[in-house]
Design an enzyme around this catalytic site. Structure first.
Site, PDB file in Angstrom:
ATOM      1  N   SER A 180      -9.774 -12.960  -6.144  1.00  0.00           N
ATOM      2  CA  SER A 180     -11.718 -12.400  -6.702  1.00  0.00           C
ATOM      3  C   SER A 180     -11.109 -12.878  -7.818  1.00  0.00           C
ATOM      4  CB  SER A 180     -10.164 -11.061  -7.173  1.00  0.00           C
ATOM      5  OG  SER A 180      -9.253 -10.600  -7.741  1.00  0.00           O
ATOM      6  N   HIS A 208     -12.447  -7.884  -1.822  1.00  0.00           N
ATOM      7  CA  HIS A 208     -13.376  -8.425  -2.175  1.00  0.00           C
ATOM      8  C   HIS A 208     -14.377  -8.667  -1.066  1.00  0.00           C
ATOM      9  CE1 HIS A 208     -13.620  -8.618  -6.694  1.00  0.00           C
ATOM     10  NE2 HIS A 208     -12.262  -8.553  -6.804  1.00  0.00           N
ATOM     11  N   LYS A 239     -15.783  -1.501  -4.542  1.00  0.00           N
ATOM     12  CA  LYS A 239     -16.799  -2.262  -4.618  1.00  0.00           C
ATOM     13  C   LYS A 239     -17.825  -3.082  -3.600  1.00  0.00           C
ATOM     14  CE  LYS A 239     -12.980  -4.600  -7.353  1.00  0.00           C
ATOM     15  NZ  LYS A 239     -11.221  -5.374  -6.050  1.00  0.00           N
TER      16      LYS A 239
HETATM   17  C1  LIG Z   1      -9.970  -4.047  -7.162  1.00  0.00           C
HETATM   18  C2  LIG Z   1      -9.136  -4.598  -5.797  1.00  0.00           C
HETATM   19  C3  LIG Z   1      -8.067  -3.669  -6.358  1.00  0.00           C
HETATM   20  C4  LIG Z   1      -7.912  -1.786  -6.232  1.00  0.00           C
HETATM   21  O1  LIG Z   1      -8.573  -1.950  -5.509  1.00  0.00           O
HETATM   22  P1  LIG Z   1      -9.302  -0.481  -6.473  1.00  0.00           P
HETATM   23  O2  LIG Z   1     -10.453   0.713  -5.121  1.00  0.00           O
HETATM   24  O3  LIG Z   1     -10.510  -0.660  -7.515  1.00  0.00           O
HETATM   25  O4  LIG Z   1      -8.343   0.331  -6.944  1.00  0.00           O
HETATM   26  C5  LIG Z   1      -7.060  -4.084  -4.743  1.00  0.00           C
HETATM   27  N1  LIG Z   1      -7.028  -5.336  -4.018  1.00  0.00           N
HETATM   28  C6  LIG Z   1      -7.852  -6.647  -4.543  1.00  0.00           C
HETATM   29  C7  LIG Z   1      -7.651  -8.144  -3.817  1.00  0.00           C
HETATM   30  C8  LIG Z   1      -8.812  -6.348  -5.785  1.00  0.00           C
HETATM   31  O5  LIG Z   1      -9.348  -7.160  -5.752  1.00  0.00           O
END
Ligand SMILES: *Cc1c(COP(=O)(O)O)cnc(C)c1O
Length: 391
Positions: A180, A208, A239
């Protein structure tokens, strides 16, 4: 109020070191342009890859669900809070992901926590990339399994850890699909080959990559043609999917096990109808409007090329997550502030989220941005870069 003195001291230290952060509220809906502090700015810091947070089909599905089913479920999934729409959605998601089964958790964070903490015990070992997401790290902290950390995307280091792990019952290799902070993609083909050689299970966190990579946004496993060879795919619905939640797409066995042992699943209330209905509509959008993903990648190329032409260093990114490497932490924040003055919202990311001296502006373009907006943003980067002597 008394009793918080040592916490206050720590906050003061953070202020001295420049790591204290104010929250920055949006005064408008999420989108390619947002209102912040009364100012209309181009949004380059969201994870709203496909613009689904305000897609008409998702909004309509949420509205309809509220009208028919209300706003909450009143229970955890395992007692009285499973609606038929939850199960319908999980079947649809499993079919979409080409897996036997799928299970939805409250968030991506709790999915990683729930999966890792429940399926591993002291007879097992987890082998994790050093730059994996915080929720993977926390999930690992909750297990009694042995832990081994391999160097970031370094296959020699991974093989070394696998060689040291032969005596454990289950060896689980876990990696982010897309990292990320740098936007690079995990070398999944090599990881799968090594895992197969050493008889290990693989877990990929596609937070992502869901909605971004692979056919219709099926993720990194599909992107690399590895359907059926990765045991556990975790992803987020928060996301690119635009709503809220996390999922694990996996075997029927692990799904049933998690329903009994996944603590966030057992002890935290299920998603409201509007959330599930909107997530359901999002899969239809992924299947029926592939032009959104095409536009996301066109915009990514346009923006990345533009930044490089200006002379910025975008690191090792291969995805819409494009960091603009600055270096010094204070300078990074200054650059972000200058961009805001120029009409662009792009947050600086510094230590401890990234290593010291690797401060960066992390940008994510979306399918919603027009070329004109992206050109406007590039012009702002150029002006801000010149103002601060970076170009
Ligand atoms: C954003 C993210 C999460 C968490 O996801 P949420 O639905 O926002 O709790 C988990 N793993 C990775 C790699 C992320 O980038």
């Amino acid at each position: 109020m008394k009793g918080f003195e040592h916490l206050q001291t720590e906050l003061e230290e953070m202020k001295d070191q420049g790591t204290y952060r104010e929250l920055i509220p949006l005064e408008s809906a999420q989108g390619s342009r947002v209102t912040i502090k009364g100012k209309d700015v181009i949004q380059l810091s969201s994870n709203n890859y496909l613009g689904l947070t305000s897609h008409p089909r998702l909004k309509q599905a949420a509205e309809d669900a509220v009208k028919e089913y209300g706003v909450g479920t009143g229970s955890v999934r395992t007692i009285a809070g499973t609606l038929s729409m939850h199960e319908d959605y999980e079947r649809k998601l499993a079919k979409f992901k080409h897996t036997e089964a799928a299970l939805v958790f409250q968030s991506g964070f709790t999915t990683n926590q729930g999966v890792l903490s429940s399926m591993l015990s002291d007879q097992d070992v987890v082998i994790s990339d050093e730059l994996n997401h915080a929720s993977i790290i926390d999930g690992i902290r909750l297990t009694k399994a042995a832990r081994k950390i391999y160097k970031h995307v370094d296959m020699e280091s991974l093989e070394e850890k696998l060689k040291e792990s032969t005596e454990y019952r289950t060896r689980l290799v876990v990696t982010d699909g897309v990292f990320s902070m740098d936007g690079n993609i995990a070398p999944l083909i090599e990881i799968v080959e090594l895992a197969e050689k050493y008889d290990a299970l693989i877990m990929v966190d596609d937070a992502h990559a869901s909605g971004v990579l692979g056919e219709n946004g099926r993720g990194t496993v599909n992107h690399f043609g590895l359907d059926g060879r990765v045991h556990i795919q975790v992803g987020t619905l928060s996301k690119a999917i635009g709503v809220l939640g996390g999922y694990v797409a996996t075997s029927q066995t692990l799904k049933e096990y998690l329903i009994h042992k996944g603590r966030p699943f057992l002890f935290s209330t299920s998603h409201p109808p509007a959330v599930t209905a909107a997530c359901d509509a999002a899969i239809d959008v992924l299947l029926e409007e592939p032009e959104l993903i095409q536009k996301l990648w066109d915009n990514t190329k346009f923006f990345k090329d533009g930044l490089k032409e200006l002379g910025f260093n975008t690191g090792i990114s291969e995805t819409p997550v494009t960091p603009v490497m600055i270096g010094d932490d204070a300078l990074t924040h200054k650059f972000s502030d200058e961009l805001f003055n120029e009409g662009v919202f792009a947050q600086g990311i510094v230590f401890p989220t990234v290593p010291k001296g690797k401060g960066r502006i992390r940008t994510i373009v979306t399918a919603e941005h027009s070329k004109e907006e992206l050109q406007e943003a590039l012009n702002a980067f150029e002006r801000a870069g010149k103002t601060l002597g970076l170009l």
